[in-house]
Design a protein around this motif. Structure first.
Motif, PDB file in Angstrom:
ATOM      1  N   THR A  46     -56.165  -3.137 -32.464  1.00 25.89           N
ATOM      2  CA  THR A  46     -55.508  -4.384 -32.866  1.00 25.89           C
ATOM      3  C   THR A  46     -56.352  -5.613 -32.540  1.00 25.89           C
ATOM      4  OG1 THR A  46     -54.305  -4.503 -30.776  1.00 25.89           O
ATOM      5  CG2 THR A  46     -53.186  -3.447 -32.635  1.00 25.89           C
ATOM      6  N   VAL A  47     -57.391  -5.438 -31.707  1.00 24.60           N
ATOM      7  CA  VAL A  47     -58.288  -6.548 -31.386  1.00 24.60           C
ATOM      8  C   VAL A  47     -59.719  -6.008 -31.399  1.00 24.60           C
ATOM      9  CG1 VAL A  47     -59.010  -8.222 -29.649  1.00 24.60           C
ATOM     10  CG2 VAL A  47     -56.588  -7.734 -29.947  1.00 24.60           C
ATOM     11  N   ALA A  48     -60.570  -6.634 -32.199  1.00 25.33           N
ATOM     12  CA  ALA A  48     -61.988  -6.273 -32.246  1.00 25.33           C
ATOM     13  C   ALA A  48     -62.783  -7.561 -32.432  1.00 25.33           C
ATOM     14  CB  ALA A  48     -62.253  -5.307 -33.392  1.00 25.33           C
ATOM     15  N   ILE A  49     -63.732  -7.788 -31.542  1.00 25.49           N
ATOM     16  CA  ILE A  49     -64.563  -8.987 -31.615  1.00 25.49           C
ATOM     17  C   ILE A  49     -66.015  -8.549 -31.518  1.00 25.49           C
ATOM     18  CG2 ILE A  49     -65.141 -11.182 -30.530  1.00 25.49           C
ATOM     19  CD1 ILE A  49     -62.226 -11.301 -29.535  1.00 25.49           C
ATOM     20  N   GLN A  50     -66.820  -8.964 -32.498  1.00 22.15           N
ATOM     21  CA  GLN A  50     -68.224  -8.576 -32.542  1.00 22.15           C
ATOM     22  C   GLN A  50     -69.087  -9.832 -32.567  1.00 22.15           C
ATOM     23  OE1 GLN A  50     -69.524  -6.876 -36.256  1.00 22.15           O
ATOM     24  NE2 GLN A  50     -71.210  -5.793 -35.270  1.00 22.15           N
ATOM     25  N   SER A  51     -69.944  -9.978 -31.570  1.00 19.44           N
ATOM     26  CA  SER A  51     -70.889 -11.092 -31.538  1.00 19.44           C
ATOM     27  C   SER A  51     -72.111 -10.717 -32.359  1.00 19.44           C
ATOM     28  CB  SER A  51     -71.323 -11.389 -30.096  1.00 19.44           C
ATOM     29  OG  SER A  51     -70.223 -11.828 -29.350  1.00 19.44           O
ATOM     30  N   ILE A  52     -72.541 -11.629 -33.202  1.00 19.82           N
ATOM     31  CA  ILE A  52     -73.711 -11.422 -34.040  1.00 19.82           C
ATOM     32  C   ILE A  52     -74.722 -12.492 -33.648  1.00 19.82           C
ATOM     33  CG2 ILE A  52     -74.587 -11.301 -36.394  1.00 19.82           C
ATOM     34  CD1 ILE A  52     -71.626 -10.656 -37.220  1.00 19.82           C
ATOM     35  N   PHE A  53     -75.817 -12.052 -33.052  1.00 20.70           N
ATOM     36  CA  PHE A  53     -76.832 -12.954 -32.524  1.00 20.70           C
ATOM     37  C   PHE A  53     -77.337 -13.904 -33.592  1.00 20.70           C
ATOM     38  CE2 PHE A  53     -81.277 -13.893 -31.503  1.00 20.70           C
ATOM     39  CZ  PHE A  53     -81.141 -14.345 -30.201  1.00 20.70           C
ATOM     40  N   PRO A  54     -77.572 -15.166 -33.345  1.00 16.69           N
ATOM     41  CA  PRO A  54     -77.383 -15.821 -32.068  1.00 16.69           C
ATOM     42  C   PRO A  54     -76.076 -16.605 -31.947  1.00 16.69           C
ATOM     43  CG  PRO A  54     -78.753 -17.210 -33.428  1.00 16.69           C
ATOM     44  CD  PRO A  54     -78.388 -15.992 -34.250  1.00 16.69           C
ATOM     45  N   GLN A  60     -61.177  -9.596 -35.377  1.00 20.28           N
ATOM     46  CA  GLN A  60     -59.867  -9.182 -35.867  1.00 20.28           C
ATOM     47  C   GLN A  60     -58.934  -9.268 -34.667  1.00 20.28           C
ATOM     48  OE1 GLN A  60     -59.394  -4.994 -36.297  1.00 20.28           O
ATOM     49  NE2 GLN A  60     -57.186  -5.203 -36.410  1.00 20.28           N
ATOM     50  N   ILE A  61     -57.921 -10.073 -34.741  1.00 16.50           N
ATOM     51  CA  ILE A  61     -56.880 -10.136 -33.722  1.00 16.50           C
ATOM     52  C   ILE A  61     -55.570  -9.917 -34.457  1.00 16.50           C
ATOM     53  CG2 ILE A  61     -55.709 -11.536 -31.990  1.00 16.50           C
ATOM     54  CD1 ILE A  61     -58.374 -12.993 -31.556  1.00 16.50           C
ATOM     55  N   TYR A  62     -54.927  -8.784 -34.182  1.00 18.36           N
ATOM     56  CA  TYR A  62     -53.786  -8.315 -34.962  1.00 18.36           C
ATOM     57  C   TYR A  62     -54.227  -8.249 -36.421  1.00 18.36           C
ATOM     58  CZ  TYR A  62     -50.517  -8.706 -31.013  1.00 18.36           C
ATOM     59  OH  TYR A  62     -49.857  -8.567 -29.828  1.00 18.36           O
ATOM     60  N   ASN A  63     -53.562  -9.014 -37.305  1.00 19.27           N
ATOM     61  CA  ASN A  63     -53.928  -8.984 -38.721  1.00 19.27           C
ATOM     62  C   ASN A  63     -54.765 -10.184 -39.127  1.00 19.27           C
ATOM     63  OD1 ASN A  63     -50.855  -7.744 -38.620  1.00 19.27           O
ATOM     64  ND2 ASN A  63     -52.313  -6.537 -39.792  1.00 19.27           N
ATOM     65  N   THR A  64     -55.132 -11.021 -38.171  1.00 14.26           N
ATOM     66  CA  THR A  64     -55.946 -12.180 -38.486  1.00 14.26           C
ATOM     67  C   THR A  64     -57.419 -11.796 -38.465  1.00 14.26           C
ATOM     68  OG1 THR A  64     -54.317 -13.658 -37.511  1.00 14.26           O
ATOM     69  CG2 THR A  64     -56.503 -14.542 -37.828  1.00 14.26           C
ATOM     70  N   LEU A  65     -58.097 -12.077 -39.547  1.00 16.90           N
ATOM     71  CA  LEU A  65     -59.529 -11.841 -39.667  1.00 16.90           C
ATOM     72  C   LEU A  65     -60.215 -13.197 -39.661  1.00 16.90           C
ATOM     73  CD1 LEU A  65     -59.253  -9.284 -42.595  1.00 16.90           C
ATOM     74  CD2 LEU A  65     -59.445  -8.762 -40.148  1.00 16.90           C
ATOM     75  N   ALA A  66     -61.271 -13.342 -38.877  1.00 19.41           N
ATOM     76  CA  ALA A  66     -61.927 -14.649 -38.791  1.00 19.41           C
ATOM     77  C   ALA A  66     -63.408 -14.500 -38.498  1.00 19.41           C
ATOM     78  CB  ALA A  66     -61.266 -15.497 -37.703  1.00 19.41           C
ATOM     79  N   HIS A  81     -67.343 -23.778 -36.289  1.00 22.23           N
ATOM     80  CA  HIS A  81     -66.670 -23.553 -37.564  1.00 22.23           C
ATOM     81  C   HIS A  81     -65.865 -22.266 -37.447  1.00 22.23           C
ATOM     82  CE1 HIS A  81     -69.628 -26.103 -40.141  1.00 22.23           C
ATOM     83  NE2 HIS A  81     -69.440 -26.626 -38.952  1.00 22.23           N
ATOM     84  N   TRP A  82     -64.600 -22.313 -37.784  1.00 26.11           N
ATOM     85  CA  TRP A  82     -63.702 -21.179 -37.631  1.00 26.11           C
ATOM     86  C   TRP A  82     -63.080 -20.909 -38.990  1.00 26.11           C
ATOM     87  CZ3 TRP A  82     -62.235 -20.321 -32.185  1.00 26.11           C
ATOM     88  CH2 TRP A  82     -61.519 -19.137 -32.014  1.00 26.11           C
ATOM     89  N   THR A  83     -63.409 -19.787 -39.608  1.00 22.90           N
ATOM     90  CA  THR A  83     -62.925 -19.460 -40.946  1.00 22.90           C
ATOM     91  C   THR A  83     -62.050 -18.218 -40.891  1.00 22.90           C
ATOM     92  OG1 THR A  83     -64.995 -20.318 -41.867  1.00 22.90           O
ATOM     93  CG2 THR A  83     -63.628 -18.953 -43.316  1.00 22.90           C
ATOM     94  N   THR A 100     -49.586 -16.750 -40.568  1.00 24.83           N
ATOM     95  CA  THR A 100     -48.782 -17.030 -39.376  1.00 24.83           C
ATOM     96  C   THR A 100     -49.586 -16.738 -38.116  1.00 24.83           C
ATOM     97  OG1 THR A 100     -46.737 -16.530 -40.541  1.00 24.83           O
ATOM     98  CG2 THR A 100     -46.653 -16.450 -38.140  1.00 24.83           C
ATOM     99  N   GLN A 101     -50.252 -15.585 -38.086  1.00 25.47           N
ATOM    100  CA  GLN A 101     -51.020 -15.201 -36.903  1.00 25.47           C
ATOM    101  C   GLN A 101     -52.231 -16.096 -36.680  1.00 25.47           C
ATOM    102  OE1 GLN A 101     -51.961 -11.051 -37.347  1.00 25.47           O
ATOM    103  NE2 GLN A 101     -49.816 -10.461 -37.225  1.00 25.47           N
ATOM    104  N   ALA A 102     -52.665 -16.813 -37.694  1.00 21.70           N
ATOM    105  CA  ALA A 102     -53.783 -17.740 -37.515  1.00 21.70           C
ATOM    106  C   ALA A 102     -53.437 -18.805 -36.482  1.00 21.70           C
ATOM    107  CB  ALA A 102     -54.169 -18.384 -38.845  1.00 21.70           C
TER     108      ALA A 102
END
Length: 175
Positions: A46-54, A60-66, A81-83, A100-102
């Motif tokens: 339900t939560v996945a965060i991937q850092s892409i250098f640099p 992904q947090i719940y159903n929010t993709l950003a 910038h947050w998309t 809503t989850q945003a």
């Protein structure tokens, strides 16, 4: 697809006696729909965060993709910038859930508003030394070895900065 409807009873009792505002009887979400979610993938994540250098983060947090991008504007200024996005074939219910989850994430989010502020705090702290000086922030050592008993380590952050110093030509001994 499974849709999980949260109930206050799901988390009551876990933090009682801790003094946290979240467990005070008169403090809480008026609309628990903010935490409703749909399991989109069979992996259970339900939560996945991937850092892409640099300076890019995919999340992904719940159903929010950003996608978060840190855009440098000079030696002492940057923009975050947050998309948030979804898929073309999202059904109306999932699209509404994503929107809503945003409200949980982003610079004005209930959960991660500090993400936008922490970069500025670090930048101000480092900048306080003056432009002609170096600043070093050590977070628990210099090794890039995972702790065998925990996934909560600074290993990836250390690895990131060691790679950054190498690419930028900084001497390992000097920092």
């Amino acid at each position: 697809m499974l849709c999980v409807e949260p109930k206050r009873a799901d988390y009551e009792g876990e933090y009682e006696g801790s003094g946290m505002r979240a467990v005070m009887e008169d403090v809480g979400l008026a609309d628990l729909q903010l935490l409703a979610r749909r399991q989109e993938f069979a992996d259970g994540v339900t939560v996945a965060i991937q850092s892409i250098f640099p300076s890019c983060i995919n999340q992904q947090i719940y159903n929010t993709l950003a996608l978060r991008q840190l855009v440098p504007l000079g030696p002492d200024k940057c923009e975050l910038h947050w998309t948030c996005f979804g898929y073309k074939d999202d059904d109306p219910e999932l699209r509404a859930m994503r929107l809503t989850q945003a409200n949980l994430i982003g610079p004005a989010g209930f959960v991660s508003m500090e993400d936008g502020a922490i970069g500025e705090y670090v930048q101000r702290g480092i900048g306080g030394s003056g432009r002609d000086k170096n600043a070093v922030l050590e977070m628990g050592g210099k090794d890039i070895a995972s702790a065998p008993d925990s996934r909560a380590t600074e290993t990836t952050v250390r690895g990131f900065w060691q790679g950054y110093r190498t690419l930028m030509g900084f001497h390992k001994d000097g920092l």
